[in-house]
Design an enzyme around this catalytic site. Structure first.
Site, PDB file in Angstrom:
ATOM      1  N   PHE A 154      75.906  17.548  58.739  1.00 16.06           N
ATOM      2  CA  PHE A 154      76.200  18.979  58.895  1.00 16.06           C
ATOM      3  C   PHE A 154      75.865  19.508  60.286  1.00 16.06           C
ATOM      4  O   PHE A 154      76.070  20.693  60.562  1.00 16.06           O
ATOM      5  CB  PHE A 154      75.457  19.800  57.825  1.00 16.06           C
ATOM      6  CG  PHE A 154      73.946  19.662  57.824  1.00 16.06           C
ATOM      7  CD1 PHE A 154      73.165  20.367  58.732  1.00 16.06           C
ATOM      8  CD2 PHE A 154      73.317  18.832  56.900  1.00 16.06           C
ATOM      9  CE1 PHE A 154      71.782  20.255  58.737  1.00 16.06           C
ATOM     10  CE2 PHE A 154      71.918  18.709  56.892  1.00 16.06           C
ATOM     11  CZ  PHE A 154      71.160  19.415  57.820  1.00 16.06           C
TER      12      PHE A 154
ATOM     13  N   THR B 207      66.927  26.373  50.602  1.00 17.17           N
ATOM     14  CA  THR B 207      68.005  26.237  51.594  1.00 17.17           C
ATOM     15  C   THR B 207      69.359  26.537  50.963  1.00 17.17           C
ATOM     16  O   THR B 207      70.182  27.254  51.541  1.00 17.17           O
ATOM     17  CB  THR B 207      68.008  24.799  52.156  1.00 17.17           C
ATOM     18  OG1 THR B 207      66.693  24.478  52.605  1.00 17.17           O
ATOM     19  CG2 THR B 207      69.002  24.651  53.285  1.00 17.17           C
TER      20      THR B 207
ATOM     21  N   ARG C 273      58.326  30.920  53.697  1.00 12.43           N
ATOM     22  CA  ARG C 273      59.266  30.015  53.011  1.00 12.43           C
ATOM     23  C   ARG C 273      59.461  30.478  51.565  1.00 12.43           C
ATOM     24  O   ARG C 273      60.559  30.378  51.023  1.00 12.43           O
ATOM     25  CB  ARG C 273      58.754  28.565  53.048  1.00 12.43           C
ATOM     26  CG  ARG C 273      58.729  27.913  54.423  1.00 12.43           C
ATOM     27  CD  ARG C 273      60.069  27.617  55.026  1.00 12.43           C
ATOM     28  NE  ARG C 273      60.884  26.722  54.256  1.00 12.43           N
ATOM     29  CZ  ARG C 273      61.936  26.042  54.762  1.00 12.43           C
ATOM     30  NH1 ARG C 273      62.270  26.169  56.052  1.00 12.43           N
ATOM     31  NH2 ARG C 273      62.658  25.267  54.002  1.00 12.43           N
TER      32      ARG C 273
ATOM     33  N   ASN D 203      73.146  30.674  55.350  1.00 16.37           N
ATOM     34  CA  ASN D 203      72.124  31.059  54.368  1.00 16.37           C
ATOM     35  C   ASN D 203      71.175  32.150  54.880  1.00 16.37           C
ATOM     36  O   ASN D 203      70.022  32.220  54.489  1.00 16.37           O
ATOM     37  CB  ASN D 203      71.369  29.819  53.862  1.00 16.37           C
ATOM     38  CG  ASN D 203      70.681  29.057  54.978  1.00 16.37           C
ATOM     39  OD1 ASN D 203      70.693  29.482  56.127  1.00 16.37           O
ATOM     40  ND2 ASN D 203      70.057  27.942  54.636  1.00 16.37           N
TER      41      ASN D 203
ATOM     42  N   TYR E 245      68.140  22.730  66.820  1.00 13.18           N
ATOM     43  CA  TYR E 245      68.255  21.939  65.584  1.00 13.18           C
ATOM     44  C   TYR E 245      68.317  20.431  65.879  1.00 13.18           C
ATOM     45  O   TYR E 245      68.826  19.669  65.056  1.00 13.18           O
ATOM     46  CB  TYR E 245      69.490  22.374  64.793  1.00 13.18           C
ATOM     47  CG  TYR E 245      69.274  23.647  63.990  1.00 13.18           C
ATOM     48  CD1 TYR E 245      68.388  23.679  62.909  1.00 13.18           C
ATOM     49  CD2 TYR E 245      69.970  24.811  64.280  1.00 13.18           C
ATOM     50  CE1 TYR E 245      68.192  24.830  62.160  1.00 13.18           C
ATOM     51  CE2 TYR E 245      69.784  25.977  63.527  1.00 13.18           C
ATOM     52  CZ  TYR E 245      68.894  25.977  62.469  1.00 13.18           C
ATOM     53  OH  TYR E 245      68.705  27.112  61.724  1.00 13.18           O
TER      54      TYR E 245
ATOM     55  N   LYS F 205      70.408  34.981  60.730  1.00  9.63           N
ATOM     56  CA  LYS F 205      71.508  34.134  61.190  1.00  9.63           C
ATOM     57  C   LYS F 205      72.805  34.944  61.354  1.00  9.63           C
ATOM     58  O   LYS F 205      72.903  36.085  60.878  1.00  9.63           O
ATOM     59  CB  LYS F 205      71.676  32.969  60.214  1.00  9.63           C
ATOM     60  CG  LYS F 205      70.465  32.022  60.197  1.00  9.63           C
ATOM     61  CD  LYS F 205      70.735  30.797  59.322  1.00  9.63           C
ATOM     62  CE  LYS F 205      69.569  29.829  59.345  1.00  9.63           C
ATOM     63  NZ  LYS F 205      69.888  28.597  58.569  1.00  9.63           N
TER      64      LYS F 205
ATOM     65  N   ARG G 198      67.338  34.685  50.611  1.00 10.31           N
ATOM     66  CA  ARG G 198      68.562  33.878  50.523  1.00 10.31           C
ATOM     67  C   ARG G 198      69.324  34.151  49.218  1.00 10.31           C
ATOM     68  O   ARG G 198      70.549  34.150  49.209  1.00 10.31           O
ATOM     69  CB  ARG G 198      68.223  32.398  50.697  1.00 10.31           C
ATOM     70  CG  ARG G 198      67.976  32.049  52.170  1.00 10.31           C
ATOM     71  CD  ARG G 198      67.424  30.656  52.343  1.00 10.31           C
ATOM     72  NE  ARG G 198      67.491  30.199  53.736  1.00 10.31           N
ATOM     73  CZ  ARG G 198      66.861  29.111  54.177  1.00 10.31           C
ATOM     74  NH1 ARG G 198      66.119  28.378  53.347  1.00 10.31           N
ATOM     75  NH2 ARG G 198      66.962  28.767  55.445  1.00 10.31           N
TER      76      ARG G 198
ATOM     77  N   HIS H 117      66.404  31.832  58.832  1.00 10.51           N
ATOM     78  CA  HIS H 117      65.626  30.625  59.115  1.00 10.51           C
ATOM     79  C   HIS H 117      64.151  30.935  58.913  1.00 10.51           C
ATOM     80  O   HIS H 117      63.710  32.059  59.175  1.00 10.51           O
ATOM     81  CB  HIS H 117      65.843  30.198  60.573  1.00 10.51           C
ATOM     82  CG  HIS H 117      64.884  29.143  61.040  1.00 10.51           C
ATOM     83  ND1 HIS H 117      65.068  27.804  60.773  1.00 10.51           N
ATOM     84  CD2 HIS H 117      63.700  29.239  61.718  1.00 10.51           C
ATOM     85  CE1 HIS H 117      64.041  27.115  61.278  1.00 10.51           C
ATOM     86  NE2 HIS H 117      63.210  27.954  61.855  1.00 10.51           N
TER      87      HIS H 117
HETATM   88  N1  UDP Z   1      72.308  23.084  56.408  1.00 11.87           N
HETATM   89  C1  UDP Z   1      73.638  22.833  56.116  1.00 11.87           C
HETATM   90  N2  UDP Z   1      73.941  21.880  55.161  1.00 11.87           N
HETATM   91  C2  UDP Z   1      72.971  21.195  54.493  1.00 11.87           C
HETATM   92  C3  UDP Z   1      71.618  21.444  54.794  1.00 11.87           C
HETATM   93  C4  UDP Z   1      71.319  22.403  55.766  1.00 11.87           C
HETATM   94  O1  UDP Z   1      74.531  23.429  56.696  1.00 11.87           O
HETATM   95  O2  UDP Z   1      73.300  20.356  53.629  1.00 11.87           O
HETATM   96  C5  UDP Z   1      71.970  24.086  57.438  1.00 11.87           C
HETATM   97  C6  UDP Z   1      71.410  25.394  56.842  1.00 11.87           C
HETATM   98  O3  UDP Z   1      71.855  26.485  57.651  1.00 11.87           O
HETATM   99  C7  UDP Z   1      69.929  25.157  56.977  1.00 11.87           C
HETATM  100  C8  UDP Z   1      69.842  24.421  58.317  1.00 11.87           C
HETATM  101  O4  UDP Z   1      70.970  23.562  58.299  1.00 11.87           O
HETATM  102  O5  UDP Z   1      69.203  26.378  56.942  1.00 11.87           O
HETATM  103  C9  UDP Z   1      68.591  23.603  58.537  1.00 11.87           C
HETATM  104  O6  UDP Z   1      68.417  22.731  57.431  1.00 11.87           O
HETATM  105  P1  UDP Z   1      66.986  22.536  56.784  1.00 11.87           P
HETATM  106  O7  UDP Z   1      67.081  21.353  55.869  1.00 11.87           O
HETATM  107  O8  UDP Z   1      65.941  22.506  57.839  1.00 11.87           O
HETATM  108  O9  UDP Z   1      66.839  23.842  55.852  1.00 11.87           O
HETATM  109  P2  UDP Z   1      65.877  25.119  56.007  1.00 11.87           P
HETATM  110  O10 UDP Z   1      64.576  24.659  56.595  1.00 11.87           O
HETATM  111  O11 UDP Z   1      66.601  26.112  56.890  1.00 11.87           O
HETATM  112  O12 UDP Z   1      65.723  25.648  54.600  1.00 11.87           O
HETATM  113 MG    MG Z   2      64.230  23.577  58.303  1.00 15.57          MG
END
Ligand code: UDP
Ligand code: MG
Length: 138
Positions: A58, A92, A86, A113, A50, A10, A103, A116
């Site tokens: 968010f 996350t 993962r 974070n 997204y 990212k 992360r 992805h």
């Molecule tokens: N994100 C954020 N605030 C939140 C949750 C997610 O800004 O409370 C952002 C973060 O960059 C995250 C992305 O949105 O990686 C996608 O969210 P997801 O829940 O899919 O998390 P991931 O699969 O990336 O762990």
């Molecule tokens: Mg996700």
């Protein structure tokens, strides 16, 4: 179960010069890189990627952040790639990410974070197609 997943390094991690160290962690964990490119997403492209999160509070910030600078997009191969990756990236929210995860080491916040990772085989395929076949038309 499919053996490929999709990742992005990212904007914050890319801008801070962590791309090499993150790729090293990925390769050291046994993944191989099948495709890779650097792109600077438009806000519209980030929004399309997204779209599943478009009702979340968010979403607007996330689209701005993901289009704030270049990223690296890559397709990774390993047995059980989605779940293995993962695990390698961690939670996350970096405050909850386990020791030794990408992360934990590089994320600055729940938004910025560092990386992805696809959450299912189906999404890994859709995200790969989005980045490597459709991006210029979005
Ligand atoms: N994100 C954020 N605030 C939140 C949750 C997610 O800004 O409370 C952002 C973060 O960059 C995250 C992305 O949105 O990686 C996608 O969210 P997801 O829940 O899919 O998390 P991931 O699969 O990336 O762990
Ligand atoms: Mg996700």
């Amino acid at each position: 179960m499919s053996n490929t997943t999709f990742t992005m390094i990212k904007p914050d991690a890319f801008a801070d010069g962590h791309t090499g160290k993150i790729l090293d962690m990925i390769l050291s964990a046994g993944f191989s890189i099948k495709a890779m490119k650097t792109v600077h997403l438009t806000q519209g492209q980030a929004g399309a990627f997204y779209a599943v999160h478009r009702e979340r509070p968010f979403y607007a910030d996330l689209c701005r952040y993901m289009s704030s600078g270049p990223i690296v997009a890559a397709v990774l191969e390993k047995e059980h790639a989605v779940t293995a990756f993962r695990e390698l990236i961690g939670a996350t929210n970096p405050a909850q990410a386990a020791e030794g995860t990408i992360r934990k080491r590089f994320a600055k916040s729940i938004e910025a974070n560092a990386v992805h990772g696809s959450d299912s085989d189906e999404n890994a395929q859709l995200e790969t197609t989005f980045f490597f076949c459709q991006l210029e038309r979005v």
